[in-house]
Scaffold this active site. Structure first.
Site, PDB file in Angstrom:
ATOM      1  N   ARG A  50      -0.364   4.709   7.063  1.00  0.00           N
ATOM      2  CA  ARG A  50       0.784   4.429   7.174  1.00  0.00           C
ATOM      3  C   ARG A  50       1.276   4.785   8.553  1.00  0.00           C
ATOM      4  O   ARG A  50       1.341   5.579   8.799  1.00  0.00           O
ATOM      5  CB  ARG A  50       1.086   3.804   5.743  1.00  0.00           C
ATOM      6  CG  ARG A  50       1.554   4.657   5.284  1.00  0.00           C
ATOM      7  CD  ARG A  50       2.816   6.060   5.534  1.00  0.00           C
ATOM      8  NE  ARG A  50       3.502   4.879   6.034  1.00  0.00           N
ATOM      9  CZ  ARG A  50       4.762   5.711   6.472  1.00  0.00           C
ATOM     10  NH1 ARG A  50       4.161   7.154   6.985  1.00  0.00           N
ATOM     11  NH2 ARG A  50       5.654   5.264   6.718  1.00  0.00           N
ATOM     12  N   GLY A  51       1.753   3.718   8.368  1.00  0.00           N
ATOM     13  CA  GLY A  51       3.253   2.749   9.769  1.00  0.00           C
ATOM     14  C   GLY A  51       1.984   2.740  10.807  1.00  0.00           C
ATOM     15  O   GLY A  51       1.503   3.239  11.035  1.00  0.00           O
ATOM     16  N   ALA A  52       3.087   1.776  11.169  1.00  0.00           N
ATOM     17  CA  ALA A  52       2.006   1.060  12.760  1.00  0.00           C
ATOM     18  C   ALA A  52       2.093   1.957  13.122  1.00  0.00           C
ATOM     19  O   ALA A  52       0.377   1.383  13.778  1.00  0.00           O
ATOM     20  CB  ALA A  52       2.951  -0.153  13.345  1.00  0.00           C
ATOM     21  N   GLN A 202       7.873   5.536   0.214  1.00  0.00           N
ATOM     22  CA  GLN A 202       7.820   6.703   1.229  1.00  0.00           C
ATOM     23  C   GLN A 202       9.010   6.882   2.194  1.00  0.00           C
ATOM     24  O   GLN A 202       8.816   8.234   2.449  1.00  0.00           O
ATOM     25  CB  GLN A 202       7.348   5.566   2.839  1.00  0.00           C
ATOM     26  CG  GLN A 202       5.596   5.085   2.303  1.00  0.00           C
ATOM     27  CD  GLN A 202       5.522   3.358   1.870  1.00  0.00           C
ATOM     28  OE1 GLN A 202       7.023   3.247   1.107  1.00  0.00           O
ATOM     29  NE2 GLN A 202       5.106   2.768   2.131  1.00  0.00           N
ATOM     30  N   ASP A 243       6.918  -3.346  12.030  1.00  0.00           N
ATOM     31  CA  ASP A 243       5.275  -3.224  11.948  1.00  0.00           C
ATOM     32  C   ASP A 243       4.256  -4.423  12.877  1.00  0.00           C
ATOM     33  O   ASP A 243       3.565  -4.598  13.464  1.00  0.00           O
ATOM     34  CB  ASP A 243       4.898  -3.501  10.808  1.00  0.00           C
ATOM     35  CG  ASP A 243       5.474  -1.951   9.406  1.00  0.00           C
ATOM     36  OD1 ASP A 243       6.361  -2.047   9.335  1.00  0.00           O
ATOM     37  OD2 ASP A 243       3.972  -1.935   9.692  1.00  0.00           O
ATOM     38  N   ASN A 253       9.005  -5.384   9.431  1.00  0.00           N
ATOM     39  CA  ASN A 253       8.926  -4.193   8.476  1.00  0.00           C
ATOM     40  C   ASN A 253       9.143  -3.875   7.114  1.00  0.00           C
ATOM     41  O   ASN A 253       9.118  -5.052   6.454  1.00  0.00           O
ATOM     42  CB  ASN A 253      10.569  -3.588   9.055  1.00  0.00           C
ATOM     43  CG  ASN A 253       9.824  -1.965   9.219  1.00  0.00           C
ATOM     44  OD1 ASN A 253       9.005  -1.697   9.630  1.00  0.00           O
ATOM     45  ND2 ASN A 253      11.707  -2.086   8.036  1.00  0.00           N
ATOM     46  N   LYS A 254       9.343  -3.605   6.922  1.00  0.00           N
ATOM     47  CA  LYS A 254       8.350  -2.560   4.942  1.00  0.00           C
ATOM     48  C   LYS A 254       9.737  -3.320   4.328  1.00  0.00           C
ATOM     49  O   LYS A 254      10.936  -3.813   4.700  1.00  0.00           O
ATOM     50  CB  LYS A 254       8.914  -1.850   5.013  1.00  0.00           C
ATOM     51  CG  LYS A 254       8.781  -0.846   3.751  1.00  0.00           C
ATOM     52  CD  LYS A 254       7.352  -1.624   2.936  1.00  0.00           C
ATOM     53  CE  LYS A 254       6.364  -0.309   4.053  1.00  0.00           C
ATOM     54  NZ  LYS A 254       5.321  -1.496   3.784  1.00  0.00           N
TER      55      LYS A 254
END
Lengths: 353, 353
Positions: A50-52, A202, A243, A253-254
């Site tokens: 995960r993570g753009a 996360q 993201d 973003n998250k």
């Protein structure tokens, strides 16, 4: 996390893509060995990776794997291209919000159309080289983001971050945490406050792990605690990753990022976004057009194998929110820092050599 | 929750205080049978029972149990009083922030000093009656809070709440959720959005349970999601309970409440606090004087029986934050609604017959 300790988000070896299964962190360091593109699709959609930026890199290697699959079926160049088109579509659909995914797939598509004359074998080899370039460029971009952003971190700063925008979210080094690393590299003292980041934690699982791993002073808090710390004057600045950044600077973003930006504005502390240009989507005029992924209720109602809520309760579980550009003091990129971001400044950034 | 289904936060029967062990909800309904005051102290400190009003009631019954213990040791009236003084001190120290605890203990102390002439036996019997009065008055006060607050809930309202200020936090009916119940009782449609409320998940475990139990339409979200909902215009108002309200209206409540109040102000939706007068501490000029309990790191680093963070990570885990009166549109009490609360208005409230 850094090159010295060799804990990589992903790596390629002997025809196989090894993806660190981040769902198992911080308890177990296990790599998924992917030899088929479908395994990569699942690793992305199930958030093993995960993570753009990391998703973009992973998708590029997924395409390299798809090319090898096509080769194994003795496909000719034409058949390979249609095989790759299907693979690209599956990868594209694996997660909707992070633009780096489509960015990487478009870059691969462009490479394919520029190299139509190659044989199937040459295409497969070339795609792997392109994926490896995307990987190494991301690492290099993160280091530049760090250099550019470090000036924004004062000595003895208390920095709040949300989710994980670290080495594990990227090809290495990290975006938001890359800025922290660079500031520390310049000799500054930095204390990182880590939002645990429900539902998937996360922060507690990945960011805490990265900080401990490199002996960066850090304190873990619940997401609920951030506001109280800010109110007490214990946070000097907030820095997060992204993201997808729309053309006007609005940033997905998250989930939980937007209220932090409001808190920062309310308490007059800076709120920064650190991201590579591959996260900026100039095709979208504003954040209103960003598709927000909704994920399954079980992420909220269960924890590991434990139910934490009554099973019949309705759940709403968007994975991201959108922070308007007006609440962002600066976007830190590999090409420089964009203060008070807007469409004009972001377009200029892309024009910059 | 309501009288009909008999799920009580606590009850007294045959010399024993039965406390619903809320740590086991929503999965198991189990009562702890306490026959000693020390068991009550532990039930409060370990949060088997929680919620400011419920803690106060529980402490009062703890004193009734202490009196019975003293009787069992054949203590005379003088010995009983010193035994009770020690018990009161232990109960007082079981949790620091909720003022209802000291309020109930002071009321018991006052009863004791007004009834010094009684025998030890009569004292023990009288304390039990006093505890039962505190219990039934709380339930009655919650119903009045509901009646007074219901007018603030529009028909078809989407109401966000944090933690659990419901039947399970009180002698029954609830404060914040009592207002929701009363509005529904008036025939209004209400949809409750429930913050899960990390670290101890009183939202997903308790509020979700209460809402399902009574078929009140509700949606569970992570605490991170509240800001996004508010930004989208999907929340009409926020209503929470309180653990201690200072003389000027500053309100300590579950950690994560303060940022909700900021979000409400930023988006121009009302933010209400519902609490009985026993939660208002006129002795404190402002919220700065409220002692905020810090709880153990394991509440953040573990989730049920699972570790979720690296074991060496620092943790900061305050259980409450303080919302300034200026961010509170109204405090809803059994004696009426105090709009834009301040010291003068709260003092007047206490003077009201």
């Amino acid at each position: 996390m850094s090159e010295t300790d060799e804990l990589l988000t992903l790596y390629w070896k002997d025809g196989c893509l090894y993806i660190l299964d981040q769902r198992l962190l911080p308890h177990r360091v296990e790599y998924m060995a992917c030899t088929a593109c479908s395994e990569v699709v699942e690793a992305i959609s199930e958030m093993a990776v995960r993570g753009a930026p990391a998703i973009g890199i992973t998708a590029a290697f997924g395409m390299a794997l798809a090319a090898r699959e096509a080769l194994g079926k003795n496909n000719d160049q034409g058949q390979m291209h249609s095989y790759l088109a299907r693979a690209s579509k599956q990868l594209f659909q694996s997660r909707p919000t992070a633009v780096n995914l489509s960015w990487a797939l478009e870059r691969i598509d462009k490479w394919l159309s520029e190299n139509e004359g190659l044989t199937a074998q040459e295409t497969a080899e070339g795609l792997l080289v392109e994926a490896e370039k995307i990987f190494s460029e991301d690492l290099e971009n993160n280091r530049l983001i760090g250099v550019n952003g470090a000036a924004l971190i004062p000595d003895k700063a208390a920095v709040l971050t949300h989710c994980n925008a670290g080495a594990l979210a990227t090809g290495g080094y990290g975006t938001a945490l890359g800025v922290v690393r660079a500031a520390i590299g310049e000799g500054k003292e930095v204390h990182v406050f880590i939002d645990e980041t429900r539902p998937l934690l996360q922060g507690s699982r990945l960011t805490a792990f990265e900080m401990l791993h490199e002996n960066i002073p850090a304190t873990l808090i619940t997401d609920n605690c951030a506001g109280y710390l800010i109110k007490q004057g214990k946070i000097d600045l907030i820095i997060v990753g992204a993201d997808r950044i729309a053309g006007n600077g609005d940033t997905a973003n998250k989930i939980g990022t937007y209220p932090l930006a409001v808190m920062a504005a309310y308490h007059h502390i800076p709120f920064y976004v650190a991201a590579p240009l591959s996260t900026i989507d100039l095709s979208l005029p504003s954040g209103d057009e960003i598709v927000i992924e909704e994920r399954k209720p079980e992420e909220v109602t269960r924890f590991g194998n434990q139910d934490v809520a009554p099973e019949d309760i309705n759940v709403y579980n968007p994975a991201f929110d959108v922070t308007p550009a007006g609440l962002i003091n600066a976007i830190i990129t590999e090409k420089g820092v964009v203060y008070s971001p807007d469409q004009e400044k972001l377009y200029k950034l892309f024009a910059k050599v």
